[in-house]
Design a protein around this motif. Structure first.
Motif, short mmCIF file in Angstrom:
data_model
loop_
_atom_site.label_atom_id
_atom_site.label_comp_id
_atom_site.label_asym_id
_atom_site.label_seq_id
_atom_site.Cartn_x
_atom_site.Cartn_y
_atom_site.Cartn_z
N GLY A 93 -0.10 41.28 -9.60
CA GLY A 93 0.99 40.56 -10.03
C GLY A 93 1.10 41.50 -11.73
O GLY A 93 1.65 42.04 -11.57
N LYS A 94 0.65 40.64 -12.64
CA LYS A 94 0.98 41.54 -14.19
C LYS A 94 0.00 41.87 -14.22
O LYS A 94 -0.18 42.41 -15.32
CB LYS A 94 1.40 40.34 -15.24
CG LYS A 94 2.64 39.97 -14.97
CD LYS A 94 3.57 39.08 -15.64
CE LYS A 94 5.14 38.65 -15.44
NZ LYS A 94 5.71 38.28 -16.20
N THR A 95 -1.48 42.00 -13.59
CA THR A 95 -2.76 42.22 -14.05
C THR A 95 -2.57 43.72 -13.46
O THR A 95 -3.17 43.92 -12.65
CB THR A 95 -3.75 40.81 -14.00
OG1 THR A 95 -3.22 39.85 -14.27
CG2 THR A 95 -5.12 42.15 -14.44
N PRO A 96 -3.23 44.69 -14.79
CA PRO A 96 -3.60 46.23 -14.46
C PRO A 96 -4.55 45.75 -13.35
O PRO A 96 -5.60 45.56 -13.93
CB PRO A 96 -3.07 46.99 -15.23
CG PRO A 96 -2.77 46.03 -16.47
CD PRO A 96 -2.97 44.29 -16.04
N VAL A 138 4.48 51.04 -13.99
CA VAL A 138 3.00 50.34 -13.64
C VAL A 138 4.02 49.60 -11.92
O VAL A 138 4.97 49.35 -12.43
CB VAL A 138 3.61 48.93 -14.46
CG1 VAL A 138 2.56 47.57 -14.30
CG2 VAL A 138 2.98 49.62 -16.25
N VAL A 139 3.37 49.38 -11.38
CA VAL A 139 4.21 49.00 -9.94
C VAL A 139 3.09 47.71 -9.94
O VAL A 139 1.83 47.70 -9.49
CB VAL A 139 4.32 50.02 -8.76
CG1 VAL A 139 4.92 51.34 -9.58
CG2 VAL A 139 2.55 50.57 -8.73
#
Length: 80
Positions: free
Chosen positions: A31-34, A3-4
């Motif tokens: 951010g943290k949302t794929p 995850v990047v």
């Protein structure tokens, strides 16, 4: 699965594509949302061409005759 962030993906795209080529999967996140995923492209199957075996095989009338009882029993899983 890696995850990047979008920024990392833009900066290291070649490295991420090499990982995908090796069979990996990369998820790109804002951010943290794929939000997206890089995966290997499935190989395409060649289209079948009707009549491509024409002249290479032949089927005679014996092909359509019923099987002998002994052979039929073998196909059905019974004993001959």
């Amino acid at each position: 699965m890696t995850v990047v962030t979008i920024h990392y993906a833009k900066t290291h795209l070649s490295r991420l594509l090499a990982e995908v080529e090796a069979g990996g999967e990369v998820v790109i996140a804002r951010g943290k949302t794929p939000i997206g995923r890089l995966v290997p492209v499935a190989p395409t199957r060649p289209k079948r061409v009707f009549g491509s075996m024409q002249g290479q095989i032949a089927v005679d009338e014996a092909f359509f005759e019923p099987l002998p009882d002994e052979e039929l029993a073998l196909w059905e899983g019974g004993d001959a």
